[in-house]
Write a protein that holds these residues in place. Structure first.
Motif, PDB file in Angstrom:
ATOM      1  N   LEU A 163     -13.570  79.132  24.445  1.00 38.76           N
ATOM      2  CA  LEU A 163     -14.626  79.048  23.971  1.00 38.76           C
ATOM      3  C   LEU A 163     -15.645  78.469  25.245  1.00 38.76           C
ATOM      4  N   ARG A 164     -15.321  77.497  25.793  1.00 41.25           N
ATOM      5  CA  ARG A 164     -16.101  76.889  26.894  1.00 41.25           C
ATOM      6  C   ARG A 164     -16.335  77.924  28.109  1.00 41.25           C
ATOM      7  N   ALA A 165     -15.105  78.766  28.374  1.00 39.68           N
ATOM      8  CA  ALA A 165     -15.533  79.543  29.641  1.00 39.68           C
ATOM      9  C   ALA A 165     -16.451  80.621  29.182  1.00 39.68           C
ATOM     10  N   LEU A 219     -24.212  81.228  28.972  1.00 38.22           N
ATOM     11  CA  LEU A 219     -25.110  81.416  27.926  1.00 38.22           C
ATOM     12  C   LEU A 219     -25.969  79.801  27.394  1.00 38.22           C
ATOM     13  N   HIS A 220     -24.842  78.927  27.634  1.00 39.22           N
ATOM     14  CA  HIS A 220     -25.297  77.483  27.341  1.00 39.22           C
ATOM     15  C   HIS A 220     -26.613  77.243  28.422  1.00 39.22           C
ATOM     16  N   VAL A 221     -26.146  77.427  29.594  1.00 32.67           N
ATOM     17  CA  VAL A 221     -26.711  77.104  30.843  1.00 32.67           C
ATOM     18  C   VAL A 221     -28.397  77.941  30.814  1.00 32.67           C
ATOM     19  N   LEU A 225     -29.811  78.940  28.065  1.00 34.63           N
ATOM     20  CA  LEU A 225     -30.764  78.658  26.888  1.00 34.63           C
ATOM     21  C   LEU A 225     -31.173  77.234  27.306  1.00 34.63           C
ATOM     22  N   GLU A 226     -30.252  76.286  27.910  1.00 33.41           N
ATOM     23  CA  GLU A 226     -30.793  74.933  28.400  1.00 33.41           C
ATOM     24  C   GLU A 226     -32.054  75.080  29.232  1.00 33.41           C
ATOM     25  N   LYS A 227     -31.998  76.222  30.114  1.00 36.11           N
ATOM     26  CA  LYS A 227     -32.990  76.315  31.160  1.00 36.11           C
ATOM     27  C   LYS A 227     -34.310  76.508  30.128  1.00 36.11           C
ATOM     28  N   LEU A 232     -18.920  77.222  14.358  1.00 42.22           N
ATOM     29  CA  LEU A 232     -18.914  75.808  14.282  1.00 42.22           C
ATOM     30  C   LEU A 232     -18.689  74.999  15.652  1.00 42.22           C
ATOM     31  N   TYR A 233     -18.023  75.627  16.418  1.00 34.43           N
ATOM     32  CA  TYR A 233     -17.930  75.073  17.612  1.00 34.43           C
ATOM     33  C   TYR A 233     -19.409  74.872  18.506  1.00 34.43           C
ATOM     34  N   VAL A 234     -20.368  75.789  18.228  1.00 35.28           N
ATOM     35  CA  VAL A 234     -21.634  75.730  18.560  1.00 35.28           C
ATOM     36  C   VAL A 234     -22.390  74.845  18.175  1.00 35.28           C
ATOM     37  N   LEU A 235     -22.318  74.804  16.687  1.00 31.75           N
ATOM     38  CA  LEU A 235     -23.178  73.922  16.181  1.00 31.75           C
ATOM     39  C   LEU A 235     -22.830  72.560  16.203  1.00 31.75           C
ATOM     40  N   GLU A 236     -21.407  72.120  16.472  1.00 31.40           N
ATOM     41  CA  GLU A 236     -20.996  70.880  16.518  1.00 31.40           C
ATOM     42  C   GLU A 236     -21.352  70.420  18.114  1.00 31.40           C
ATOM     43  N   GLY A 237     -21.004  71.179  19.083  1.00 31.52           N
ATOM     44  CA  GLY A 237     -21.183  70.923  20.370  1.00 31.52           C
ATOM     45  C   GLY A 237     -22.809  70.614  20.799  1.00 31.52           C
ATOM     46  N   ALA A 238     -23.681  71.418  20.009  1.00 36.04           N
ATOM     47  CA  ALA A 238     -24.972  71.315  20.326  1.00 36.04           C
ATOM     48  C   ALA A 238     -25.457  69.748  19.745  1.00 36.04           C
ATOM     49  N   LEU A 286     -23.814  67.175  20.889  1.00 33.80           N
ATOM     50  CA  LEU A 286     -23.750  66.351  22.125  1.00 33.80           C
ATOM     51  C   LEU A 286     -24.907  66.296  23.160  1.00 33.80           C
ATOM     52  N   GLY A 287     -25.490  67.545  23.562  1.00 35.41           N
ATOM     53  CA  GLY A 287     -26.632  67.692  24.207  1.00 35.41           C
ATOM     54  C   GLY A 287     -27.924  67.056  23.437  1.00 35.41           C
ATOM     55  N   GLY A 288     -27.677  66.889  22.121  1.00 32.10           N
ATOM     56  CA  GLY A 288     -28.917  66.454  21.319  1.00 32.10           C
ATOM     57  C   GLY A 288     -29.023  64.894  21.519  1.00 32.10           C
ATOM     58  N   THR A 325     -23.592  83.204  18.224  1.00 33.32           N
ATOM     59  CA  THR A 325     -24.234  82.257  17.711  1.00 33.32           C
ATOM     60  C   THR A 325     -25.437  81.790  18.992  1.00 33.32           C
ATOM     61  N   PHE A 326     -25.302  81.702  20.194  1.00 37.40           N
ATOM     62  CA  PHE A 326     -26.119  81.462  21.246  1.00 37.40           C
ATOM     63  C   PHE A 326     -27.064  82.523  21.273  1.00 37.40           C
ATOM     64  N   SER A 327     -26.484  83.748  21.337  1.00 39.83           N
ATOM     65  CA  SER A 327     -27.642  84.943  21.489  1.00 39.83           C
ATOM     66  C   SER A 327     -28.622  85.082  20.292  1.00 39.83           C
ATOM     67  N   CYS A 328     -28.022  84.985  18.890  1.00 35.06           N
ATOM     68  CA  CYS A 328     -29.068  84.724  18.044  1.00 35.06           C
ATOM     69  C   CYS A 328     -29.935  83.798  18.081  1.00 35.06           C
ATOM     70  N   PHE A 329     -29.491  82.652  18.245  1.00 35.08           N
ATOM     71  CA  PHE A 329     -30.330  81.726  18.225  1.00 35.08           C
ATOM     72  C   PHE A 329     -31.489  81.635  19.390  1.00 35.08           C
ATOM     73  N   GLU A 330     -31.015  82.061  20.844  1.00 35.22           N
ATOM     74  CA  GLU A 330     -31.825  82.441  21.899  1.00 35.22           C
ATOM     75  C   GLU A 330     -32.997  83.418  21.454  1.00 35.22           C
TER      76      GLU A 330
HETATM   77  C1  HEM Z   1     -32.124  71.259  26.975  1.00 36.60           C
HETATM   78  C2  HEM Z   1     -30.864  71.458  25.756  1.00 36.60           C
HETATM   79  C3  HEM Z   1     -29.580  71.155  26.006  1.00 36.60           C
HETATM   80  C4  HEM Z   1     -29.039  70.266  26.758  1.00 36.60           C
HETATM   81  C5  HEM Z   1     -29.702  69.224  27.838  1.00 36.60           C
HETATM   82  C6  HEM Z   1     -27.872  70.273  26.511  1.00 36.60           C
HETATM   83  C7  HEM Z   1     -26.774  69.582  27.128  1.00 36.60           C
HETATM   84  C8  HEM Z   1     -25.450  69.333  26.952  1.00 36.60           C
HETATM   85  C9  HEM Z   1     -24.600  68.199  27.474  1.00 36.60           C
HETATM   86  C10 HEM Z   1     -25.020  67.375  28.495  1.00 36.60           C
HETATM   87  C11 HEM Z   1     -23.320  68.468  26.780  1.00 36.60           C
HETATM   88  C12 HEM Z   1     -22.008  67.931  27.298  1.00 36.60           C
HETATM   89  C13 HEM Z   1     -21.878  66.666  26.541  1.00 36.60           C
HETATM   90  C14 HEM Z   1     -20.740  66.100  26.815  1.00 36.60           C
HETATM   91  O1  HEM Z   1     -19.591  66.553  27.316  1.00 36.60           O
HETATM   92  O2  HEM Z   1     -20.621  64.810  26.335  1.00 36.60           O
HETATM   93  C15 HEM Z   1     -23.499  69.615  26.002  1.00 36.60           C
HETATM   94  C16 HEM Z   1     -22.401  70.260  25.208  1.00 36.60           C
HETATM   95  C17 HEM Z   1     -22.704  71.459  24.444  1.00 36.60           C
HETATM   96  N1  HEM Z   1     -23.857  71.955  23.982  1.00 36.60           N
HETATM   97 FE1  HEM Z   1     -25.428  71.467  24.635  1.00 36.60          FE
HETATM   98  N2  HEM Z   1     -27.635  71.228  25.611  1.00 36.60           N
HETATM   99  C18 HEM Z   1     -28.734  71.773  25.205  1.00 36.60           C
HETATM  100  C19 HEM Z   1     -28.746  72.645  24.202  1.00 36.60           C
HETATM  101  C20 HEM Z   1     -27.730  73.131  23.549  1.00 36.60           C
HETATM  102  C21 HEM Z   1     -28.003  74.121  22.615  1.00 36.60           C
HETATM  103  C22 HEM Z   1     -29.054  74.769  21.884  1.00 36.60           C
HETATM  104  C23 HEM Z   1     -26.723  74.428  21.990  1.00 36.60           C
HETATM  105  C24 HEM Z   1     -26.410  75.578  20.879  1.00 36.60           C
HETATM  106  C25 HEM Z   1     -27.288  75.721  19.874  1.00 36.60           C
HETATM  107  C26 HEM Z   1     -25.837  73.618  22.800  1.00 36.60           C
HETATM  108  C27 HEM Z   1     -24.463  73.851  22.445  1.00 36.60           C
HETATM  109  C28 HEM Z   1     -23.562  73.155  23.229  1.00 36.60           C
HETATM  110  C29 HEM Z   1     -22.134  73.180  23.103  1.00 36.60           C
HETATM  111  C30 HEM Z   1     -21.292  73.998  22.253  1.00 36.60           C
HETATM  112  C31 HEM Z   1     -21.304  72.034  23.860  1.00 36.60           C
HETATM  113  C32 HEM Z   1     -20.094  71.785  23.862  1.00 36.60           C
HETATM  114  C33 HEM Z   1     -19.432  72.240  25.148  1.00 36.60           C
HETATM  115  C34 HEM Z   1     -18.116  71.442  25.218  1.00 36.60           C
HETATM  116  O3  HEM Z   1     -17.576  70.523  25.845  1.00 36.60           O
HETATM  117  O4  HEM Z   1     -17.111  72.341  24.897  1.00 36.60           O
HETATM  118  N3  HEM Z   1     -26.445  72.893  23.766  1.00 36.60           N
HETATM  119  N4  HEM Z   1     -24.795  70.055  25.994  1.00 36.60           N
END
Ligand code: HEM
Length: 201
Positions: free
Chosen positions: A17-19, A24-26, A28-30, A116-122, A124-126, A186-191
């Motif tokens: 999932l990470r790979a 897509l994460h990078v 969208l983040e940008k 769920l992986y995407v919604l839960e992982g999000a 973390l960035g939140g 999930t990433f694509s639909c959201f973006e």
């Molecule tokens: C500017 C927006 C975002 C930033 C700065 C950001 C930043 C981060 C950071 C720092 C992590 C890693 C946290 C850690 O390892 O403790 C992370 C993980 C993750 N984020 Fe984001 N994120 C952003 C937006 C999103 C969005 C919109 C989604 C999906 C809807 C998303 C999905 C994920 C997922 C799935 C992970 C888990 C990756 C893994 O460790 O397997 N992120 N994000």
């Protein structure tokens, strides 16, 4: 191939999932404007309204799905209530908002796990984003920024328990591929949805 489920050399679904979603994460983040000079209260309000349109739709589809793996407490993980709380604080009526019509297909337990992986992982960035919003817009959990810190101090704990759950579900190679496809979708639909709502950079 059932024997593969016990093969310690098989890549973990998390690694796949990470790979599979990294680029897509990078991307969208940008494009999200949280760290942009353009982020002001009107844009933040539009961003949250767009987030609601996606989360409400996808969480509703998860709640209606027969494929949520047994033992997963979906109700405890819903984020729409926090978004509704934020919208109310920002004087936006959720019932007036458009909902995303195009969502990832939920046709197996594996595809649900990918979503769920995407919604839960999000979440973390939140945690990073809510600090930015607190600093620049003076918003916290009580006045419009509950969603970005939806699990509060339990963020790390909830992520770990999600990963434990994910790793405990037996998935063969085909199922792991379905999980990655659903996560990417999930990433694509959201973006695409955010793009249509004109809230991306
Ligand atoms: C500017 C927006 C975002 C930033 C700065 C950001 C930043 C981060 C950071 C720092 C992590 C890693 C946290 C850690 O390892 O403790 C992370 C993980 C993750 N984020 Fe984001 N994120 C952003 C937006 C999103 C969005 C919109 C989604 C999906 C809807 C998303 C999905 C994920 C997922 C799935 C992970 C888990 C990756 C893994 O460790 O397997 N992120 N994000």
């Amino acid at each position: 191939m059932p024997h593969e489920l016990n093969n310690p050399c098989a890549p973990s679904v998390l690694a796949e999932l990470r790979a599979g979603t990294h680029s897509l994460h990078v991307a969208l983040e940008k494009r999200l404007p949280f760290f942009s000079d353009r982020l002001d209260l009107p844009l933040y309000r539009r961003l949250l309204a767009a987030y609601f349109g996606f989360y409400q739709a996808i969480e509703h589809s998860l709640q209606c799905s027969a494929w949520v793996p047994p033992g997963f407490d979906l109700h405890a993980r819903l984020k729409t209530p926090a978004l509704e709380q934020d919208l109310q604080a920002l004087n936006i009526n959720p019932q007036t908002l458009a909902l995303c019509p195009s969502l990832p297909a939920l046709h197996s337990q594996a595809s649900v796990l990918g979503v769920l992986y995407v919604l839960e992982g999000a979440t973390l960035g939140g945690n990073v984003l809510r600090k930015q919003v607190a600093e620049h817009l003076a918003l916290d959990a009580h006045n419009g920024c509950a969603f970005l810190y939806v699990y509060g101090e339990a963020t790390g704990r909830n992520w770990k328990s999600f990963l434990d759950f994910l790793n405990a579900v037996p998935l063969d190679a085909q199922a792991r591929t379905q999980a990655v496809e659903a996560a990417c979708s999930t990433f694509s639909c959201f973006e695409q949805w955010l793009e249509r709502q004109e809230v991306l950079l």
